[in-house]
Structures are given as structure tokens and as C-alpha cells.
Design an enzyme around this catalytic site. Structure first.
Site, PDB file in Angstrom:
ATOM      1  CB  ALA A  80      85.622  36.267  55.603  1.00 47.61           C
ATOM      2  CE1 TYR A  90      68.622  24.330  38.593  1.00 45.62           C
ATOM      3  CE2 TYR A  90      68.028  26.494  37.724  1.00 45.62           C
ATOM      4  CZ  TYR A  90      68.919  25.434  37.801  1.00 45.62           C
ATOM      5  OH  TYR A  90      70.105  25.485  37.118  1.00 45.62           O
ATOM      6  CG  HIS A 124      98.425  25.501  53.214  1.00 45.58           C
ATOM      7  ND1 HIS A 124      98.380  26.193  52.018  1.00 45.58           N
ATOM      8  CD2 HIS A 124      97.236  25.717  53.810  1.00 45.58           C
ATOM      9  CE1 HIS A 124      97.208  26.804  51.931  1.00 45.58           C
ATOM     10  NE2 HIS A 124      96.504  26.528  52.998  1.00 45.58           N
ATOM     11  CE  LYS A 175      86.399  31.640  56.777  1.00 46.19           C
ATOM     12  NZ  LYS A 175      86.963  32.424  55.707  1.00 46.19           N
ATOM     13  CG  ASP A 226      88.498  38.428  51.461  1.00 44.87           C
ATOM     14  OD1 ASP A 226      87.451  37.911  51.906  1.00 44.87           O
ATOM     15  OD2 ASP A 226      89.543  37.789  51.273  1.00 44.87           O
ATOM     16  CG  PHE A 274      92.231  34.062  53.025  1.00 47.29           C
ATOM     17  CD1 PHE A 274      92.680  33.732  54.294  1.00 47.29           C
ATOM     18  CD2 PHE A 274      91.497  33.124  52.312  1.00 47.29           C
ATOM     19  CE1 PHE A 274      92.393  32.490  54.840  1.00 47.29           C
ATOM     20  CE2 PHE A 274      91.205  31.880  52.862  1.00 47.29           C
ATOM     21  CZ  PHE A 274      91.656  31.564  54.125  1.00 47.29           C
ATOM     22  CG  ASP A 275      94.999  30.400  52.232  1.00 43.89           C
ATOM     23  OD1 ASP A 275      93.883  30.928  52.350  1.00 43.89           O
ATOM     24  OD2 ASP A 275      95.271  29.296  52.739  1.00 43.89           O
TER      25      ASP A 275
END
Ligand SMILES: *Cc1c(COP(=O)(O)O)cnc(C)c1O
Length: 458
Positions: free
Chosen positions: A217, A72, A450, A258, A215, A124-125
Site C-alpha cells: 500500500a 468490458y 472495530h 494509499k 503488502d 494489517f487488520d
């Protein structure tokens, strides 16, 4: 003769795929309410819905899974990951999260408040969703060239410094918690950001006292493009470029699904101890204790290995080379695509393929459905459905482009699969004049519609 690249791996395990008939696909897509997210994977032959979490792990990653330490607190797998993040990215602090949007949730909980402005290149969305959910506004400062699909520009992910400085000049400092640079820029077509732009954005942000966040990714794919297209970096190693990119930012959110080539995982990395203390609280609240953050120990270990593999030059050359190959085939069929081909995906300009379909009938979704019907190939709409409604007026937001994204999973498909996909689109392109009707929405969610939207044929 200069030798071509070849995949720097061979295939040890295969997963059978089944081809279906057009009649089956007609039935399945209708049952799915013309939303490709509602299809079952067995109903898809070649799945280019996303490159997120769909990559093939190496046998080294699988062996790391077996070595995973499931303690843990203080897991050895956590420390493996920490070492890679410290050494590869040069970031002293990080918290693991279960994926990229969880990293956004953790970081933004500590930094973004109602009424704030968050400038960046096309967000990004999920990033935009997390900003708007907090009643803040994402301000798109991408260079104008990004929306001209047929125009070649080596770094269409770049931020327009004038647009960015306008935001800084016209708003109080305390309303701008950060500037986000998305590398590569998914929304503008998997397009890279140059090192020069990263450097200049970072300097401008420093001048106004605003933190810069990646961001991140597809940071490794971005580094590969910098090596290919920015002269002074031609002889730099990918890892040196990666390190220099990160040196310009204060923190990063990462979707490890990614460029870390894992099926689940993410993290927030940062430089500042005070920020780390703040995000630690939200990590514990939303994700889990600081040394596992919503993941199993084995996932952390596979991520550490994947981050390293994802930054190897020969891997990136074949990965980005395969995507470029798909782009080249499509162009040979005369299909208009975003130029140049992005790192993880080819973006087909549906507005130019089906200009006779009104935008209110969702051109890109119409093309994506046709592609599924033609060959069982699943792409995804990056257009009006994705752009959602304006939070205030509730009107459809019409983005600059109506695109169908064909995202290529890492190390999964061969170039024969790419040729099949291109031929499907070639057939559709030939009969494009016969496609005369689009779709109307019958049901939609108030945010990020979407994923769950339901449609019927006009
Ligand atoms: C995928 C992605 C995210 C969100 O990550 P998830 O792991 O899907 O939650 C955020 N930003 C960018 C640029 C992405 O591509």
C-alpha cells in the site's frame, strides 16, 4: 540558508468545512455509540480517520478520468495501468481489484489453506482478517524495537530474521504459503522496512523455498525513507529504489487508495505465470473480468497516473514532511508519540497519555473520543478494539501498544490544519488527569469488530 520544502502543487478546487460546537459533538458522538466510524462526515472538522482513498487527485488524474475507456474487455485504460506496473514495479503480470482487501482475497484464495502459517511484519487488520477467515494464522515477526514507542530506530517495520527462521524451522514447508512484508508497516506505526531487511528476508525465504509477498500500500513512502535513512541509497532515485524493492519479491497486493492517490482501486501483481493463472480465476469470480477487476476504466487510468505521481521525490518530501510537522508539534506539547513519526500518520501513545484508565476500558478509544469532542478531529483507535478477540479463547487480545492514529490524507489539508489538531491534543494533554473513565462494549461483531462496535461510557 537551505530552502525548506513547499508543496509541489497549488489548490484549484476547495471544499468548505464547518466547525461545530462542543454541545453538538457531545450529542453526535453519543448517537454514534462512541464509534467514530458511525459519524457523518459533516460532523467532522478535520478527518484523520484514514489516509485511504481520501487523497486529492491531480488535474492530470482528473483528465485521465475523462479519457477512461469503459470497454468490458481490452480497455485502453487497463493497458495504461499495465505499462506502469510493468515498468515502475517490474512485475510482468497483474489483475486489478476494487481495493486492497479484494487483492488479498484474490491472492489468498489461491494460496492460503486451513492450518497454514503466514509470517510477516505486523499484518494489517484486513490482511490478518483474510488469513484468520481461512483458519490460518498470521505470525508477527516484527523486530522488538517496534513496540518501544520512544526508542528511535530508522526501520521499525523490519522483520526479525531469527523470529522468521524459527517459524520456518519449526513448521513444515507446505504449511507456510508465503511471508508478507508490509511496506510501510501500518500496524507498527507507518514505519519503513530497510532495503537491507527486504534483501535478507527475501534470501532467507528463498533458502526455505517460501514466496515473499509485499503488502505494498505505501511502497513509495517506504522508498522515500530508504533514500533518507539508508546511506547507500541517498543518491538513488525513488523509482530506482522502488524497482529494487520489488525485485526482491514474488508478488504484491496493493491498496491503490494509499500511494497511488486514488479514491478506489487496487491490484495483485506477480512474476509467475502459473500464479497469475490461478489468481485470474478468483479475480473473475470475485472482482470482474481481468481487464477491469471491479473498477471502471476511468479508475484504472487515474490509478496509472497516480502511481507515477506518488513516486515523485518532491511530492513525497512534502507529504512525509507534513506528517513529520504534525509529529514535531505534538512532541513540543510533550505528547508521547511513536518515534520516529511514520510516513502516513502520527501515532499517539494513548497508554502513556491516559495510564490511569484500565486497558479493559479502551485507553486509545477514550483518547480518540476526547479528541473529537475537543475540536471535531477524527482519528482512529489502534489498540485493543482493533486487536479483536482471540479466535479460540474469545478473550480480548491486548496488543503491545494502545495508539491513536492520526492519518493524514494526501494533498488535502494544510499545515494550519495540522497546527489545529496539535493544539486540540495539547489541551487534552493538559487536562488528562481529569479524564478518569473509559468505555465498555455493548455490541460487537465476531471479526473486525472495530468498524461496527457500539460502546457506552463507564
Ligand atoms: C489499506 C491497507 C490494506 C487494505 O486495503 P483496502 O484498500 O482498504 O481494502 C491492506 N494492507 C495495508 C498495509 C493497508 O494499509
Amino acid at each position: 540558508m537551505e530552502l525548506p520544502f513547499a508543496e509541489p502543487y497549488k489548490i484549484k478546487v476547495v471544499e468548505p468545512l464547518r466547525r461545530s460546537s462542543r454541545e453538538e459533538r457531545e450529542k453526535w458522538i453519543k448517537e454514534a455509540r462512541y464509534n467514530l466510524f458511525n459519524l457523518r462526515s459533516e460532523q467532522v472538522f478535520i478527518d484523520l480517520l484514514t489516509d485511504s482513498g481520501t487523497g486529492a487527485m491531480s488535474h492530470h488524474q482528473w483528465s485521465e478520468m475523462m479519457l477512461g475507456d469503459e470497454s468490458y474487455a481490452g480497455s485502453a485504460s487497463y493497458f495504461k495501468l499495465k505499462k506502469v506496473i510493468n515498468e515502475l514495479l517490474g512485475m510482468p503480470y497483474f489483475v486489478p481489484t476494487h481495493q486492497g482487501r479484494a487483492a488479498e482475497n484474490v491472492l489468498f484464495s489461491a494460496t492460503i489453506k486451513e492450518g497454514d502459517l503466514v509470517p510477516g511484519n505486523s499484518h494489517f487488520d484486513t490482511t490478518k482478517g483474510h488469513i484468520e477467515f481461512r483458519r490460518a494464522t498470521a505470525v508477527d515477526c516484527t523486530i522488538d524495537e517496534a513496540s518501544e514507542t520512544l526508542l528511535y530506530h530508522p526501520f521499525k517495520g523490519n522483520i526479525d530474521l531469527n523470529k522468521l527462521e524459527d517459524v520456518f524451522r519449526n513448521n513444515p514447508r507446505e504449511k507456510i504459503p508465503m511471508c508478507i512484508i508490509t511496506v510501510t508497516c501500518n500496524t507498527s506505526g507507518g514505519q519503513p522496512v530497510s532495503m537491507q531487511n527486504i534483501r535478507e528476508v527475501s534470501a532467507l525465504c528463498k533458502k526455505y523455498g517460501i514466496p515473499v509477498i509485499f503488502d505494498a500500500a505505501r511502497f513509495a513512502e517506504n522508498a522515500y525513507f530508504i533514500k533518507q535513512r539508508e546511506k547507500e541509497y541517498a543518491n538513488h532515485s525513488i523509482t530506482d529504489i522502488v524497482r529494487e524493492m520489488y525485485d526482491h519479491v514474488d508478488a504484491a497486493t496493493m491498496s491503490s487508495k494509499k500511494d497511488a492517490i486514488v479514491n478506489i482501486g487496487g491490484f495483485v501483481a506477480c512474476r509467475d505465470k502459473e500464479l497469475f493463472d490461478k489468481i485470474s480465476m478468483y479475480c473473475i469470480l470475485y472482482e470482474g473480468y481481468l481487464t477491469y477487476g471491479g473498477l471502471a476504466g476511468r479508475d484504472l487510468a487515474a490509478m496509472a497516473q497516480g502511481l507515477t505521481e506518488g513516486c515523485r521525490y518532491d511530492y513525497l518530501e512534502s507529504r512525509i514532511g507534513q506528517v513529520a510537522y504534525l509529529g514535531k508539534l505534538l512532541k513540543e506539547y510533550g505528547i508521547p508519540c511513536q518515534e520516529p513519526t511514520g510516513g502516513h500518520a502520527v501515532f499517539v501513545d494513548a497508554g502513556k497519555v491516559l495510564p490511569h484508565i484500565p486497558r479493559e476500558e479502551y485507553q486509545a478509544q477514550t483518547l480518540a473520543i476526547e479528541l473529537y469532542l475537543e475540536g471535531g478531529v477524527r482519528g482512529v483507535e489502534i489498540g485493543t478494539l482493533l486487536a479483536d478477540r482471540d479466535p479460540k479463547t474469545r478473550e480480548n487480545r491486548y496488543p503491545n501498544l494502545e495508539l491513536v492514529r492520526l492519518a493524514v490524507p494526501r494533498r488535502v489539508y494544510t499545515n494550519n490544519h495540522m497546527a489545529f489538531v496539535a493544539a486540540c491534543l495539547g489541551n487534552i494533554f493538559e487536562r488528562r488527569d481529569k479524564i478518569t473513565k473509559g468505555f465498555r462494549i455493548t455490541k460487537e461483531a465476531p471479526i473486525m469488530r472495530h468498524f461496527t462496535v457500539e460502546l457506552e461510557r463507564k
